[in-house]
Design a protein around this motif. Structure first.
Motif, mmCIF file in Angstrom:
data_model
loop_
_atom_site.group_PDB
_atom_site.id
_atom_site.type_symbol
_atom_site.label_atom_id
_atom_site.label_comp_id
_atom_site.label_asym_id
_atom_site.label_seq_id
_atom_site.Cartn_x
_atom_site.Cartn_y
_atom_site.Cartn_z
ATOM 1 N N PRO A 481 0.836 -1.214 0.000
ATOM 2 C CA PRO A 481 0.000 0.000 0.000
ATOM 3 C C PRO A 481 0.863 1.253 0.000
ATOM 4 O O PRO A 481 1.908 1.301 0.639
ATOM 5 N N VAL A 482 0.439 2.257 -0.764
ATOM 6 C CA VAL A 482 1.101 3.559 -0.754
ATOM 7 C C VAL A 482 0.091 4.583 -0.232
ATOM 8 O O VAL A 482 -1.111 4.317 -0.217
ATOM 9 N N SER A 500 -4.632 -1.328 -10.566
ATOM 10 C CA SER A 500 -5.179 -1.615 -11.906
ATOM 11 C C SER A 500 -4.830 -0.475 -12.840
ATOM 12 O O SER A 500 -4.892 0.697 -12.463
ATOM 13 N N CYS A 501 -4.451 -0.837 -14.060
ATOM 14 C CA CYS A 501 -4.121 0.155 -15.087
ATOM 15 C C CYS A 501 -5.161 0.060 -16.194
ATOM 16 O O CYS A 501 -5.412 -1.032 -16.726
ATOM 17 N N THR A 506 -4.931 5.814 -16.466
ATOM 18 C CA THR A 506 -4.760 5.997 -15.021
ATOM 19 C C THR A 506 -4.460 4.663 -14.349
ATOM 20 O O THR A 506 -4.864 3.602 -14.826
ATOM 21 N N VAL A 507 -3.759 4.745 -13.208
ATOM 22 C CA VAL A 507 -3.517 3.577 -12.362
ATOM 23 C C VAL A 507 -4.237 3.815 -11.045
ATOM 24 O O VAL A 507 -4.001 4.829 -10.376
ATOM 25 N N LEU A 508 -5.129 2.904 -10.678
ATOM 26 C CA LEU A 508 -5.911 3.033 -9.450
ATOM 27 C C LEU A 508 -5.421 2.032 -8.417
ATOM 28 O O LEU A 508 -5.069 0.899 -8.745
ATOM 29 N N GLU A 509 -5.443 2.456 -7.148
ATOM 30 C CA GLU A 509 -5.100 1.578 -6.033
ATOM 31 C C GLU A 509 -6.389 1.233 -5.295
ATOM 32 O O GLU A 509 -7.083 2.123 -4.785
ATOM 33 N N HIS A 510 -6.742 -0.065 -5.258
ATOM 34 C CA HIS A 510 -7.977 -0.523 -4.620
ATOM 35 C C HIS A 510 -7.642 -1.185 -3.285
ATOM 36 O O HIS A 510 -6.681 -1.966 -3.183
ATOM 37 N N ASN A 511 -8.460 -0.911 -2.288
ATOM 38 C CA ASN A 511 -8.304 -1.561 -0.985
ATOM 39 C C ASN A 511 -9.089 -2.869 -0.999
ATOM 40 O O ASN A 511 -10.324 -2.846 -1.042
ATOM 41 N N PRO A 512 -8.430 -4.038 -0.965
ATOM 42 C CA PRO A 512 -9.164 -5.307 -1.074
ATOM 43 C C PRO A 512 -10.083 -5.558 0.127
ATOM 44 O O PRO A 512 -11.004 -6.349 0.044
ATOM 45 N N TRP A 513 -9.810 -4.887 1.249
ATOM 46 C CA TRP A 513 -10.680 -5.028 2.416
ATOM 47 C C TRP A 513 -11.953 -4.205 2.268
ATOM 48 O O TRP A 513 -12.932 -4.449 2.961
ATOM 49 N N SER A 516 -15.808 -1.417 -1.746
ATOM 50 C CA SER A 516 -16.926 -0.481 -1.917
ATOM 51 C C SER A 516 -16.457 0.962 -1.761
ATOM 52 O O SER A 516 -17.132 1.886 -2.199
ATOM 53 N N GLY A 517 -15.293 1.156 -1.112
ATOM 54 C CA GLY A 517 -14.752 2.503 -0.972
ATOM 55 C C GLY A 517 -14.127 2.981 -2.266
ATOM 56 O O GLY A 517 -13.934 2.220 -3.211
ATOM 57 N N GLU A 518 -13.770 4.248 -2.293
ATOM 58 C CA GLU A 518 -13.219 4.825 -3.516
ATOM 59 C C GLU A 518 -11.764 4.383 -3.710
ATOM 60 O O GLU A 518 -10.990 4.337 -2.761
ATOM 61 N N ALA A 519 -11.428 4.069 -4.945
ATOM 62 C CA ALA A 519 -10.029 3.738 -5.267
ATOM 63 C C ALA A 519 -9.258 5.037 -5.491
ATOM 64 O O ALA A 519 -9.829 6.065 -5.859
#
Length: 1510
Positions: A481-482, A500-501, A506-513, A516-519
């Motif tokens: 995580p960054v 994900s690219c 754009t490259v998005l960082e998703h929280n696997p926990w 439903s929250g914003e990436a």
């Protein structure tokens, strides 16, 4: 899992009555897209013990459109022949053994819908098409017969197994006919009873009607329908039953002797048990039949949801049936079944094979009615492959049919143990990535931008991220995580997050926990951490290094950026590719050489793969980002773009690449050498993955709907096919429909065909991101289409009412008439605009009140009645109901009564104008009424606002005017008049809205003009416009205009980068000049250097110097290029270069060709660059010292090698000028070593002759002190100098008639018999330089060869080469290399043996040492003389330890600098001694022999010892 190739094929075609078939002996074929896959079933499949006995053995390739029919020849001596029909209009006959076409015909003028090879006549193939035409084709005599029985669409046909002339045909409207082809298609029976499509026809396997005891009473409810033609009963028609299956949900058994139906079976509604189906998808019924040969009283049929039923025909009144696989849950098909075909294997098992919409081919045992095995297939492109790092051997496949497959490749019971996941996907699966540690956790990305997480061990639907990409998901990667997700304690955040690219960049960082929250878009963090002000590049690829500390981002402009955690600090930019980066892959960390984990391979839309070694950059952690423009290794060979790269987990530096050229290539990256090339796919490769357990096994997927498992050791080719766009030409040949005259003859109304409406395996468009979606499990649209316009033609019901008797010519005329009519109509519509004004004036104006006027022109009685009603209304105090009703009916009287009635009249008149299509008259009436606001509202609702109406709007008030203008602007947008709409918005001062409107409709030029004119210069909207337009122009390839946009947005850095995108010298030079003008010095320098390198390839030396002149920091490079030019010219003059080039553009350096080379170089530097002071030399030296080039290999291109050599030589010359002799020695040694490593002996010798013309003595004098730290380097340089001279000396002796030289003097003399009898052994040491030619021993005996003084001095100097220390060190190094190679081979053999044992009989209990001994004693791992030896693991470890300890004892000075191979030098000296006795001293010969005996442990040296040391 065994050592054999394997295929996951394309899905069988849908909605075809017969597109699969099988023959006794175990060969099964099914049509998939434009080809036919062949499957060997039974003992002949050579399947591994314990696995299902079947194997995909090949493919029949040749049709250009969908294959609609497939049938084998069922005659015993012709089982190798089969026939196919296709939408390309041809019927082809194939030999399955050679997989080639025997013959073909294109007799049909319309789409072929049915095909069968006669079971009675061995060369007869019968086919029927959508217009009702039947062709009989006799293969052996190439004869054909045209039959036209009914003007209806044929759905299926089956030849009789009992009589060679009878064929049963089923039609779309439910009619079944039996014809006699010997009587020109005469109808024997017309069987009526079905009222919908006939899907299948099966003849009873036994002749006669005694096999079924059907009483007449049972069928009393069946009406007797007379035949279409009454004929006398003959043996031909007697005694035969026929079964038909129809879309009307019934199976009917017909009696051929009676000509009517004798039994009707209604399909039962069964509760579906299989769960692998989307309940939202509705499907139509397909009813296919199979009448078993050995069970004539039983009939197999399909049912509504994929179930198979075995009907008992002896008890038809009870409708008794048995369900296939009744006891096993989930073994049935989950979707409708299309084809059933029986197969008798070599061991006499009776099997039944079924194809279904669920994309599975299933095999059933007719004895038990249980499913024996399932062959899964793919209904779309294979976009992505990913092996699970936790569940070894678990391969996830992302497919374009909307499903994810998870294939357990290690299953011992099932070769094709595949699970399907479709829930929540509903789009093409373009990216996959397993969680590195969590079992069963699979991330997926789709074509519509969706990112989700599947738990493959549960049946739950996936978690879907609430943040979607705007375009296709290209890549997924798990990484640390960054920020902002990195904040918080260990338990508050996940250890890994999902990146994900997407196609929008754009490259998005998703929280696997918390999906439903914003990436988070990581661009914000990158911008903040690195204080970047210019536009960030469009990202196309992301890859994390295995240790999770380094992230690489690939970009659309070809650059790759390297970031360091935790805050994504930019440490390096790689400017190597100049096109969109598709693939980045980091080397694994578990190899024998840990430093290889810093290797990063990358591929782009260019066909070249680059490998970079980032160890130095990562370990140094620079303060400011470093720019890399030189690759560590270059892999050239592919002819189209690279789509995926994967490192072998079993080898060091071995890489596999997938390319659009249709091949996968395995490379040895360290040697830049292509090893194996796989050409099994028919399309462009999209993905590739190395088996985690088998070093020889690779999986690849392509746009041919297939995944192949292949073995590197079985490949015939070592490099990709060369030639111009080979795969593109091949694809056009294979996949594009050929234009044929008959296609033009089809009526224009025949647009929806079988393939377009119903085929599940549709072609994807060649361009990415466009074209039809493959028909998948969740593809609802295609299912809807498939139910309404039924295959094969949507208009046949209209056509079938009339006999088709028109000729093709008449059909063509019909088409042309339609076209002409259309043209005339369109001209009529536009005619009023073109009429002259005079004609318009003459026309009488349209009445405003036409209805009232017409009512005033009725009969006299009506007019009189109007007067009475009007009088009553005017003079009555209270209107009665009758009068009110009369007034309402006679609305035109409103002109003479009160205002309310007038308003009613105006409303009626207005309504009439609207109905007659004259809104402008309605608007005028409303204006008369004074209801301007109402007029505007009505016009806005109907989309009929005009300029005049809007111009009058201010009369109704300011707010009404504003509203009207906005409404008119919306209307104009719908009418595609966006510029005009923006102008109207500007009229009400809505500047931002006008600009946004223009921007959203891509009118960027106009939007910028408005923004510039109306907004403040610092307004951010203006900059956003420039950047948005620039990005679009850049994507479309308009780089110059894009650069102007970036300059307008004050993003000069981006302007320079985009100009450089094209990559040619002119663009790079302009970009460098631009960057220099705007103060981007670092970028300017890198671009100028790239430009110079491009010009260098074209040998344009003048242009290269001009490019380097752009930037002061490139002065050092100018010196390098100057030296390179002089050296190239020097080589060309000596005719030693690869070939003279007449197009060379040399600089006019004032230095002549006379004098020592170094003096010529310094003279040129002084005159051209005014380089004469120590300070200038020092500055240039510092500039060049910061640049490092990778070491050379045998595959390094000669031009690149020369540049790198000249860089080292420039450093050496500069150091000489500064009297820094130690650095000069090191520079010269690096140049020599680079030539030596690349195997280019010529360049090495030229370096010696140019820079050390008098040898190394002057350098020794300059260095002075023998204890100097540089002494080992000097010793090494001197050794290589002597080594080169030793070879030259040897070669001077090698000719048949040696000439006098500086080494030897040839004197003619008489020959004695003793001298004539001297023989010299012909020995060829393999360890010598690759360029070294083999000396010939024989020479003319009349010559006496004697040594000159120089020769004697040289041979004396060779003592330096016979160094005990270096021989011992090199021996230890050889031992370590051999042990490492042996260990690697042991590991591979161990994995293979474990794999085989676990597959065959479970895990083996042998110890690793025993495994090692077995593997090492195998022929593969041992040489001829070492076959009998067995080396244990402890013995190898001991050897390794001893060698390492031995190396540790040597001083660092010896280990640091290379040295020529001592044993090689010994061999050459012994050769010279054997050729010319007396040349080499006895002492030196003895020492050489001792070294060979002591250190020559390898086979090649042992062989030489036996020859030379005897």
């Amino acid at each position: 899992m065994g050592q054999e190739p394997r295929t996951l094929p394309a899905s069988p075609n849908w909605y075809c009555s017969r597109c699969s078939d099988a023959v006794p002996g175990g060969l099964f074929g099914f049509a998939a897209r434009t080809s036919v896959f062949l499957v060997r079933v039974g003992p002949g499949a050579d399947a591994l013990p314990g696995t299902p006995p079947f194997r995909v053995i090949g493919e029949l390739v040749g049709h250009t459109e969908r294959v609609s029919g497939f049938t084998f020849c069922h005659h015993a001596d012709q089982h190798n022949l089969c026939a196919t029909s296709s939408d390309d209009g041809t019927v082809k006959i194939w030999d399955v053994e050679t997989k080639t076409v025997v013959t073909e015909h294109a007799l049909h003028q319309h789409t072929i819908s049915a095909l069968h090879w006669s079971p009675r006549v061995k060369d007869l193939i019968v086919s029927g098409d959508e217009k009702g035409v039947v062709f009989c084709y006799w293969l052996n005599r190439s004869d054909s017969q045209h039959l036209f029985i009914e003007p209806r669409t044929i759905f299926c046909l089956t030849c009789s197994p009992h009589h060679e002339d009878l064929v049963a045909i089923g039609y779309k409207d439910g009619i079944v006919v039996i014809i006699d082809i010997s009587k020109k298609g005469e109808v024997i029976h017309r069987l009526r009873g079905h009222d919908d499509e006939i899907h299948s026809i099966a003849w009873c396997p036994l002749p006669g009607e005694d096999c079924l005891s059907i009483n007449q009473e049972e069928n009393s409810e069946e009406p007797e329908i007379p035949n279409g033609k009454v004929i006398t009963q003959t043996p031909v028609t007697k005694g035969c039953y026929l079964a038909t299956g129809s879309k009307d949900q019934t199976i009917r058994i017909w009696s051929c002797s009676k000509g009517r139906g004798v039994m009707t079976l209604k399909l039962p509604f069964l509760k579906r048990r299989a769960g692998g189906i989307d309940p939202a998808v509705k499907e139509r019924l397909w009813l296919t039949l199979h009448w078993p040969k050995d069970q004539p009283t039983q009939l197999v049929s399909s049912c509504f949801g994929g179930e198979l039923l075995l009907w008992d025909l002896t008890q038809s009144w009870r409708r008794k049936y048995t369900l296939f696989s009744a006891s096993s849950e989930g073994q049935n098909h989950s979707r409708i079944v299309f084809n059933l075909c029986p197969l008798q294997t070599e061991d006499d098992k009776q099997l039944l094979l079924s194809t279904s919409m669920d994309r599975d081919v299933k095999c059933w045992d007719m004895a038990t009615l249980e499913c024996c095995w399932t062959l899964p297939s793919l209904g779309g492109f294979a976009y992505s492959l990913a092996f699970s790092p936790v569940d070894t051997g678990c391969l996830a496949i992302g497919v374009g049919d909307g499903m994810i497959r998870v294939w357990n490749t290690l299953s011992m019971k099932n070769n094709y143990d595949v699970k399907n996941f479709w829930q929540g996907v509903k789009s093409k699966v373009t990216a996959l990535c397993w969680h590195p540690a969590k079992e069963g956790c699979l991330a997926f990305g789709t074509d519509d931008g969706k990112v989700g997480l599947y738990d493959t061990y549960s049946n739950k639907p996936p978690q879907i991220s609430s943040t979607y990409h705007k375009k296709t998901v290209y890549t997924l990667a798990w990484g640390p995580p960054v920020p902002p997700l990195a904040f918080g304690g260990e338990g508050d955040r996940p250890s890994l997050t999902l990146y994900s690219c997407g196609g929008e960049g754009t490259v998005l960082e998703h929280n696997p926990w918390k999906l439903s929250g914003e990436a988070f878009d990581i661009n914000k963090l990158i911008r903040d951490t690195n204080s970047i002000k210019y536009k960030l590049p469009v990202h196309t690829e992301i890859s994390w290094k295995a240790d999770g500390k380094i992230m690489a981002l690939g970009n659309e402009d070809g650059s790759i950026e390297i970031f360091k955690v935790p805050n994504l600090k930019l440490i390096c930019t790689i400017q190597q590719h100049h096109k969109l980066v598709n693939a980045i892959s980091w080397h694994h960390e578990h190899g024998s050489q840990p430093e290889l984990s810093y290797l990063m391979a990358s591929g782009s839309n260019n066909a070249v793969i680059y490998v970079h070694n980032l160890r130095t950059v990562i370990e140094s952690n620079p303060e400011s980002p470093v720019t890399i423009t030189e690759p560590y290794r270059t892999l050239s060979g592919h002819t189209a773009k690279i789509t995926r790269l994967a490192w072998s987990p079993h080898h060091d530096g071995r890489l596999v690449s997938a390319s659009y050229d249709g091949t996968a290539q395995v490379w040895d990256t360290l040697q830049e050498e292509p090893l194996y090339n796989f050409r099994g796919h028919r399309g462009r490769l999209l993905c590739v993955a190395w088996s985690p357990l088998d070093p020889d096994c690779i999986y690849s997927g392509a746009d041919d709907f297939c995944v192949y498992k292949w073995l590197t050791s079985m490949q015939e080719h070592s490099r990709p096919p060369q030639g111009k766009k080979s795969i593109e030409l091949e694809k056009k040949r294979l996949f594009q429909p050929k234009p044929k005259p008959k296609k033009k003859k089809k009526p224009t109304s025949r647009v929806p065909t079988k393939q377009e409406l119903c085929d599940g395996n549709e072609e994807e468009s060649i361009k990415e991101g466009s074209g039809p979606v493959e028909n998948g499990v969740s593809d609802q649209e295609t299912e809807e289409e498939a139910r309404e316009p039924e295959p094969p033609c949507a208009v046949t019901s209209v056509v079938s009412k009339e006999p088709v008797t028109c000729t093709p010519a008449s059909l063509g005329l019909e088409k042309s008439k339609v076209t002409i009519n259309n043209k005339v109509t369109s001209l009529k519509k536009e005619a009023p605009k073109e009429k002259p004004e005079a004609l318009i004036k003459k026309r009488k104006a349209r009445s405003m009140l036409p209805l009232s006027t017409s009512l005033d022109h009725r009969s006299k009685e009506e007019l009189h009645q109007d007067c009475l009603v009007l009088a009553t209304a005017k003079h009555s105090k209270e209107l009665s109901e009758d009068v009110s009703a009369d007034l309402e009916e006679r609305f035109h009287l409103g002109l003479f009564t009160d205002r309310a009635t007038l308003y009613r009249m105006i409303d009626v008149e207005g309504k009439g104008h609207l109905e007659n299509g004259h809104p402008e008259l309605y608007h005028q009436l409303m204006l008369w009424k004074g209801d301007l606001k109402g007029v505007l509202q009505t016009a806005a609702e109907r989309g009929e606002l005009t300029d005049n109406l809007v111009a009058m709007a201010p009369v109704a008030g300011y707010h009404v005017w504003l509203w009207a203008v906005e409404a008119f602007a919306k209307q104009l947008c719908f009418q595609d008049q966006c510029v005009k709409a923006a102008s109207h918005l500007l009229s009400i001062h809505k500047v931002y809205e006008a600009i946004e409107l223009l921007k959203s409709n891509h009118f960027y030029r106009e939007a910028i003009a408005v923004a510039k004119a109306r907004l403040r210069p610092e307004d951010p909207v203006l900059k956003d416009l420039y950047l948005s337009w620039g990005a679009i122009l850049e994507k479309d390839g308009h780089y110059a205009l894009a650069a102007k946009c970036y300059l307008g947005a004050s993003s000069a850095y981006d302007a320079a980068k985009v100009l450089a995108r094209k990559g040619d010298a002119a663009s790079l030079r302009t970009a460098a000049e631009l960057a220099s003008v705007v103060g981007e010095n670092e970028l300017s320098a890198s671009l100028a250097l790239r430009c110079a390198q491009e010009l260098l390839l074209a040998k344009n030396w003048v242009g290269a110097q001009e490019a380097l002149q752009l930037h002061e920091s490139l002065k050092g490079q100018r010196l390098v290029f100057c030296l390179l030019e002089l050296l190239s010219k020097h080589l060309e003059e000596k005719q030693l270069s690869e070939g003279k080039s007449s197009s060379c553009s040399y600089n006019a350096w004032p230095a002549g060709s006379e004098g020592p080379f170094v003096e010529r170089v310094t003279a040129a530097w002084k005159s051209a660059f005014s380089l004469d002071s120590p300070e200038q030399y020092q500055a240039a030296l510092q500039q060049l010292q910061n640049i490092e080039y990778p070491s050379a290999t045998n595959n390094t291109p000669s031009k690149q090698l020369l540049l790198h050599v000249c860089h080292d030589l420039t450093l050496a010359v500069l150091s000489q000028q500064l009297a820094s002799w130690d650095m000069a020695v090191e520079g010269l040694l690096r140049a020599v070593m680079r030539s030596y490593d690349s195997g280019n002996f010529t360049i090495m010798q030229e370096v010696h002759s140019a820079f050390l013309p008098e040898g190394c003595d002057h350098l020794r004098d300059k260095l002075g002190d023998h204890q100097s730290p540089t002494t080992p380097a000097f010793k090494s340089l001197e050794a290589f100098f002597i080594y080169g001279r030793l070879y030259e000396f040897w070669w001077s002796l090698s000719g048949p008639c040696p000439e006098s030289s500086i080494w030897i003097r040839a004197v003619h003399r008489r020959t004695t018999s003793v001298e004539q009898s001297q023989q010299v052994d012909n020995v060829s040491p393999e360890e010598t330089d690759p360029k070294a030619s083999q000396p010939e021993p024989s020479r003319t005996p009349e010559l006496d060869v004697r040594l000159t003084e120089e020769g004697k001095q040289m041979l004396t100097a060779c003592k330096e080469l016979i160094s005990e220390k270096h021989a011992s060190l090199q021996n230890s190094q050889r031992t370590i290399a051999e042990v490492q190679e042996t260990l690697a081979e042991m590991i591979r053999q161990h994995q293979k043996s474990q794999l085989c044992k676990s597959t065959a009989s479970g895990p083996d209990k042998n110890e690793p040492e025993q495994e090692a001994e077995q593997s090492l004693s195998s022929p593969q791992s041992q040489s001829k003389e070492e076959k009998s030896e067995t080396v244990s693991l402890p013995e190898l470890t001991k050897r390794l330890t001893e060698a390492n300890e031995s190396i540790a004892k040597f001083p660092e000075s010896i280990k640091t600098w290379p040295f020529p191979d001592v044993l090689e030098c010994c061999l050459i000296l012994l050769h010279i001694g054997s050729q010319c006795p007396g040349f080499v001293t006895q002492e030196m010969k003895q020492q050489a022999q001792e070294f060979l005996l002591k250190y020559g442990n390898t086979e090649v040296y042992k062989r030489q010892c036996q020859t030379l040391c005897m």
